[in-house]
Design a protein around this motif. Sequence first.
Motif, PDB file in Angstrom:
ATOM      1  N   CYS A 155     -33.676  55.976 -46.231  1.00 51.22           N
ATOM      2  CA  CYS A 155     -32.555  55.229 -45.647  1.00 51.22           C
ATOM      3  C   CYS A 155     -31.220  55.900 -45.989  1.00 51.22           C
ATOM      4  CB  CYS A 155     -32.572  53.800 -46.182  1.00 51.22           C
ATOM      5  SG  CYS A 155     -31.101  52.865 -45.718  1.00 51.22           S
ATOM      6  N   CYS A 201     -27.485  47.193 -44.246  1.00 50.24           N
ATOM      7  CA  CYS A 201     -28.374  47.871 -43.290  1.00 50.24           C
ATOM      8  C   CYS A 201     -27.630  48.130 -41.990  1.00 50.24           C
ATOM      9  CB  CYS A 201     -29.611  47.015 -43.035  1.00 50.24           C
ATOM     10  SG  CYS A 201     -30.596  47.606 -41.636  1.00 50.24           S
ATOM     11  N   ARG A 202     -27.717  49.368 -41.512  1.00 49.69           N
ATOM     12  CA  ARG A 202     -27.042  49.753 -40.265  1.00 49.69           C
ATOM     13  C   ARG A 202     -28.064  50.051 -39.160  1.00 49.69           C
ATOM     14  NH1 ARG A 202     -23.689  47.694 -42.576  1.00 49.69           N
ATOM     15  NH2 ARG A 202     -21.619  48.379 -43.201  1.00 49.69           N
ATOM     16  N   ALA A 204     -30.710  51.892 -38.980  1.00 55.84           N
ATOM     17  CA  ALA A 204     -30.947  53.325 -38.747  1.00 55.84           C
ATOM     18  C   ALA A 204     -32.397  53.616 -38.349  1.00 55.84           C
ATOM     19  CB  ALA A 204     -30.591  54.124 -40.006  1.00 55.84           C
ATOM     20  N   TYR A 205     -33.312  52.735 -38.634  1.00 55.72           N
ATOM     21  CA  TYR A 205     -34.729  52.865 -38.243  1.00 55.72           C
ATOM     22  C   TYR A 205     -35.520  53.917 -39.019  1.00 55.72           C
ATOM     23  CZ  TYR A 205     -35.021  49.497 -34.436  1.00 55.72           C
ATOM     24  OH  TYR A 205     -35.059  48.347 -33.717  1.00 55.72           O
ATOM     25  N   CYS A 207     -36.476  53.832 -41.919  1.00 59.97           N
ATOM     26  CA  CYS A 207     -37.463  53.116 -42.745  1.00 59.97           C
ATOM     27  C   CYS A 207     -38.730  52.823 -41.946  1.00 59.97           C
ATOM     28  CB  CYS A 207     -36.857  51.828 -43.293  1.00 59.97           C
ATOM     29  SG  CYS A 207     -36.083  50.783 -42.037  1.00 59.97           S
TER      30      CYS A 207
HETATM   31 FE1  F3S Z   1     -31.763  51.844 -43.661  1.00 59.46          FE
HETATM   32 FE2  F3S Z   1     -33.820  50.977 -42.325  1.00 59.46          FE
HETATM   33 FE3  F3S Z   1     -31.541  49.699 -42.193  1.00 59.46          FE
HETATM   34  S1  F3S Z   1     -33.263  53.106 -42.617  1.00 59.46           S
HETATM   35  S2  F3S Z   1     -30.050  51.305 -42.421  1.00 59.46           S
HETATM   36  S3  F3S Z   1     -32.780  49.906 -43.998  1.00 59.46           S
HETATM   37  S4  F3S Z   1     -32.984  49.995 -40.545  1.00 59.46           S
END
Ligand code: F3S
Length: 233
Positions: A155, A201-202, A204-205, A207
């Motif tokens: 992440c 959390c942004r 980002a996918y 994860c």
């Molecule tokens: Fe990180 Fe997953 Fe959120 S990679 S930014 S926890 S969608």
Amino acid sequence: MQITLELQRYNPEVDDAPHWETFQLEAEPMDRVLDLLHKVKWEVDGTLAFRRSCGHGICGSCAMMINGKNRLACKTLVQDLKSDTITIEPIRGLPVEKDMVVDLDPFFKAYREVKPYFINEDPPPERERLQSPEERAIFDDSTKCILCAACTTSCPVFWVNGSYLGPSAVVQAHRFIFDSRDQGNAARYQALSGGGGIWRCRTAYNCTEACPREIPVTQLIEEVKRAIMFSYM
Ligand code: F3S
Ligand code: SF4
């Protein structure tokens, strides 16, 4: 087939910085990356350090960055990588103790913060606390987590801000937040709403792509965000 194995090596007791070492190995397409690491450790250089235990994708010990992606070394076959060069680095965002071994204390600290256990102060019934199959299905995905840390250490938010609890902790929270028998959500929401909590959390996918258990991690994070928002309405 001939494989070029490039390993990031680092021993903080003697090295100023990580460096790369290259090994030429004979391998079969069905060999696991873990087999290649064993070959180096047992036949070439016994000082190589990495974690592994079950060897079958259950214990979550052998998460590493393999050809640029977080994966379990025991579940990744040589033929999966479609390359005769294999690079292996430790998972990112955690202090390296030696070679592929990272300090998992910050990861498990975040795990403990979300109270990943069943909370119910009511007196126990004579037999089990009942739950319908439909209620159980709601949190089925989050029960599959093996705490391998592949998600959290892929992440980008965690990389730049180590205080972020990370996706794995949210998956653990999800396991109990959506359990119809549990009563501990107020404390979990508080832990998740703090400065290093879920709102960092942004989406980002990374994860979701990293999870070796194919848990839809980002979707579970969104479900927990919605549960917290509705709890304040
Ligand atoms: Fe990180 Fe997953 Fe959120 S990679 S930014 S926890 S969608
Ligand atoms: Fe590993 Fe997936 Fe659990 Fe994250 S959610 S710790 S990637 S099993």
